[in-house]
Design an enzyme around this catalytic site. Structure first.
Site, PDB file in Angstrom:
ATOM      1  N   LYS A  22       0.841  -1.211   0.000  1.00  0.00           N
ATOM      2  CA  LYS A  22       0.000   0.000   0.000  1.00  0.00           C
ATOM      3  C   LYS A  22       0.870   1.252   0.000  1.00  0.00           C
ATOM      4  O   LYS A  22       0.637   2.190  -0.771  1.00  0.00           O
ATOM      5  CB  LYS A  22      -0.897   0.010   1.248  1.00  0.00           C
ATOM      6  CG  LYS A  22      -1.563   1.353   1.509  1.00  0.00           C
ATOM      7  CD  LYS A  22      -2.411   1.357   2.763  1.00  0.00           C
ATOM      8  CE  LYS A  22      -1.700   1.669   4.052  1.00  0.00           C
ATOM      9  NZ  LYS A  22      -1.474   3.090   4.347  1.00  0.00           N
ATOM     10  N   ASN A  23       1.869   1.286   0.880  1.00  0.00           N
ATOM     11  CA  ASN A  23       2.625   2.522   1.062  1.00  0.00           C
ATOM     12  C   ASN A  23       3.637   2.791  -0.050  1.00  0.00           C
ATOM     13  O   ASN A  23       4.275   3.846  -0.069  1.00  0.00           O
ATOM     14  CB  ASN A  23       3.303   2.537   2.440  1.00  0.00           C
ATOM     15  CG  ASN A  23       2.275   2.731   3.543  1.00  0.00           C
ATOM     16  OD1 ASN A  23       1.117   3.050   3.260  1.00  0.00           O
ATOM     17  ND2 ASN A  23       2.690   2.529   4.780  1.00  0.00           N
ATOM     18  N   CYS A 126      -4.729  13.421  13.170  1.00  0.00           N
ATOM     19  CA  CYS A 126      -4.966  12.035  12.798  1.00  0.00           C
ATOM     20  C   CYS A 126      -4.856  11.208  14.053  1.00  0.00           C
ATOM     21  O   CYS A 126      -4.228  11.619  15.024  1.00  0.00           O
ATOM     22  CB  CYS A 126      -3.917  11.648  11.765  1.00  0.00           C
ATOM     23  SG  CYS A 126      -3.558   9.939  11.655  1.00  0.00           S
ATOM     24  N   ARG A 131       1.157  14.919  13.315  1.00  0.00           N
ATOM     25  CA  ARG A 131       1.623  14.778  11.937  1.00  0.00           C
ATOM     26  C   ARG A 131       1.620  16.095  11.144  1.00  0.00           C
ATOM     27  O   ARG A 131       0.845  16.275  10.206  1.00  0.00           O
ATOM     28  CB  ARG A 131       0.819  13.697  11.204  1.00  0.00           C
ATOM     29  CG  ARG A 131       0.888  12.371  11.924  1.00  0.00           C
ATOM     30  CD  ARG A 131       0.038  11.322  11.264  1.00  0.00           C
ATOM     31  NE  ARG A 131       0.723  10.606  10.208  1.00  0.00           N
ATOM     32  CZ  ARG A 131       0.122   9.692   9.442  1.00  0.00           C
ATOM     33  NH1 ARG A 131      -1.135   9.420   9.586  1.00  0.00           N
ATOM     34  NH2 ARG A 131       0.814   9.072   8.501  1.00  0.00           N
ATOM     35  N   ASP A 316       4.858   0.703  11.903  1.00  0.00           N
ATOM     36  CA  ASP A 316       3.646   0.074  11.366  1.00  0.00           C
ATOM     37  C   ASP A 316       3.489  -1.388  11.801  1.00  0.00           C
ATOM     38  O   ASP A 316       2.494  -2.035  11.456  1.00  0.00           O
ATOM     39  CB  ASP A 316       3.626   0.159   9.831  1.00  0.00           C
ATOM     40  CG  ASP A 316       3.386   1.581   9.346  1.00  0.00           C
ATOM     41  OD1 ASP A 316       2.994   2.435  10.165  1.00  0.00           O
ATOM     42  OD2 ASP A 316       3.601   1.843   8.144  1.00  0.00           O
ATOM     43  N   ARG A 408      -8.640  -0.424   4.501  1.00  0.00           N
ATOM     44  CA  ARG A 408      -7.733   0.594   3.951  1.00  0.00           C
ATOM     45  C   ARG A 408      -6.412  -0.032   3.545  1.00  0.00           C
ATOM     46  O   ARG A 408      -5.766   0.434   2.611  1.00  0.00           O
ATOM     47  CB  ARG A 408      -7.451   1.680   4.997  1.00  0.00           C
ATOM     48  CG  ARG A 408      -8.581   2.637   5.214  1.00  0.00           C
ATOM     49  CD  ARG A 408      -8.122   3.775   6.091  1.00  0.00           C
ATOM     50  NE  ARG A 408      -6.847   4.273   5.604  1.00  0.00           N
ATOM     51  CZ  ARG A 408      -5.905   4.808   6.374  1.00  0.00           C
ATOM     52  NH1 ARG A 408      -6.092   4.955   7.660  1.00  0.00           N
ATOM     53  NH2 ARG A 408      -4.781   5.230   5.853  1.00  0.00           N
TER      54      ARG A 408
END
Ligand code: EPZ
Length: 429
Positions: A22-23, A126, A131, A316, A408
């Protein structure tokens, strides 16, 4: 709203295919803004964030096409998408789109580089921390952009184009590195980015940009040197495998016991987490097919970790590792150094019977003999999946609410786990 129902107690055995990251996919998609030709991305995961970014890029005028499925193709195989930013029709990224996904702020780099202007909404706070975007602003200013803030928008102007510059990130930022790297590709002259993020997803973006005609050296190091070009062209690039997805399933197997092949998982992108699992007593074997993870009978040993930028232990995977340590034979200390508020899973893990005390930026986890199923919910993607990992060994039924967080970033999570023996299903509302 969909929920995930898990009945704990089954070991995991079999094969789990690892999807495209995803990233990496998100910045690669944004890179399509840099050229009027078509960027083709292969191995793209089917995720809510990807669909959301298609929508956001469409707003700027990017045409999107997805290659149809062929008969007999593995339903878990990644998709091929085509993105064409023939003409940028709008350089504004509005609040209602940017607020849904922080990464969409990164369009500011390619837009100002190609169009000489961009008006992008501040992403706002967030769940995992404040952030801020100061590094993006500082870096673009160093490249000659005139930046102002107006009604929650960052306005970047460089009517005569960006200029190559030397910029040293005061703090490592993945997103700011992606953004300045993309911007520098169309700047006039050479840009040197010092203390750049070394995350593999940055390397994947750089390699794609090189295929698009960019001149970038130092890929994989903390100093990126970019010689700007007048234009970039189309290219085809395959997204690298998701190291966080691989690490997550590795922790799930470590938790339940059993043996699973993480097909296409790349150990070289995940050494620090794999070494930590080895220290915890898990058997990890790196093969040509992927990463094999096994735990058969051995107790889980407690291991202390501290999150760090790559190549350190990834933030993560912090929540998932904490879930694992709730069942370790002793006490572990988990320290979060990247985000100031990334312990939202602690309370929910406690609902399942975990013993966790917070001590500033650290969580002290004392392993327990038994977790007990309960309804839980989480406020971010990785926190949600840590609850799934705990649910896989909890006694009885665990219901994970707010599944849209999982969607997501995890493609067909329940299918991948149930194929390996987990009792897990999606309950559609
Ligand atoms: C990326 O976020 C990832 N997102 C995150 O993954 C990941 O947790 C993070 O990098 C760290 O590895 C994507 O790739 C889409 P940062 P990013 O800028 O780029 C501070 C997930 O679960 N900072 O590296 O937003 C910031 O507040 C997500 O998939 C500034 O102070 O993270 C943080 O403390 C969540 N000023 C630290 O730097 C800035 O201008 C690192 O953030 C920018 C960042």
């Amino acid at each position: 709203m969909d929920r995930i129902r898990i009945v704990g107690g089954n070991r995991l055995n079999g094969t789990i295919p690892i999807s495209g990251a995803k990233n990496a996919t998100l910045p690669l998609m944004i890179a399509s803004l840099l050229t009027e030709e078509t960027l083709t991305l292969e191995n793209v995961p089917r995720l809510r964030d990807v669909a959301q970014l298609v929508h956001i890029l469409g707003n700027h005028g990017v045409d999107y096409a997805v290659k149809g499925k062929r008969y007999g193709q593995d339903p878990l195989a990644g998709q091929t998408i085509h993105l064409t930013a023939g003409a940028i029709v709008d350089t504004v990224a509005p609040y209602d789109l940017v607020s849904k996904m922080r990464a969409s702020f990164w369009v500011i780099g390619p837009l100002v580089a190609r169009m000489g202007e961009a008006r992008v909404s501040l992403p706002g706070g967030c769940a995992i921390g404040t952030r801020p975007v100061d590094l993006f602003i500082e870096g673009l200013e160093a490249m000659g952009a005139d930046i102002s803030l107006d009604q929650g928008y960052v306005i970047a102007k460089a009517p005569d184009g960006l200029k190559g510059a030397e910029y040293t990130f005061p703090k490592i930022s993945v997103g700011a590195t992606h953004t300045l790297l993309m911007a520098a590709c169309l700047a006039d002259g050479t840009t040197v980015l010092n203390n750049a993020a070394r995350e593999p997803e940055v390397g994947d973006l750089a390699n794609c940009l090189i295929k698009m005609g960019a001149d970038i050296s130092g890929v994989g190091t903390s100093t990126l040197v970019i010689k700007g070009k007048e234009s970039l062209h189309g290219a085809t690039h395959s997204v690298l495998p998701d190291r966080i997805e691989a690490g997550t399933y590795a922790m799930a197997v470590a938790m339940t016991g059993g043996e699973v092949m993480l097909k296409n998982g790349r150990a070289d992108l995940l050494q620090s987490a794999l070494d930590t699992l080895r220290d915890a007593g898990v058997t990890i074997t790196e093969t040509n097919e992927g990463i094999s993870v096994a735990r058969n009978g051995t107790a889980l040993k407690p291991v202390d970790i501290e999150t760090e930028p790559f190549p350190g232990f990834p933030t993560d995977l912090q929540a998932q590792f904490m879930a694992l340590m709730t069942k370790a034979d002793g006490v572990s200390r988990i320290t979060e150094t990247i985000f100031e508020n990334r312990f939202m899973h602690v309370q929910e893990l406690a609902r399942l019977g975990a013993d966790i005390q917070l001590d500033g930026q650290s969580a002290i986890v004392t392993g327990v003999d038994e977790l007990k199923g309960a309804p839980v919910m989480a406020t971010d993607l990785r926190a949600s999946v840590s609850l799934v990992i705990a649910g896989l060994v909890a006694d009885g039924e665990t219901i994970v609410n707010r599944v849209y967080h999982l969607d997501r970033g995890f493609e067909r999570l329940e299918e991948k786990l149930s194929r390996c023996g987990a009792t897990i299903e999606r309950i559609s509302a």
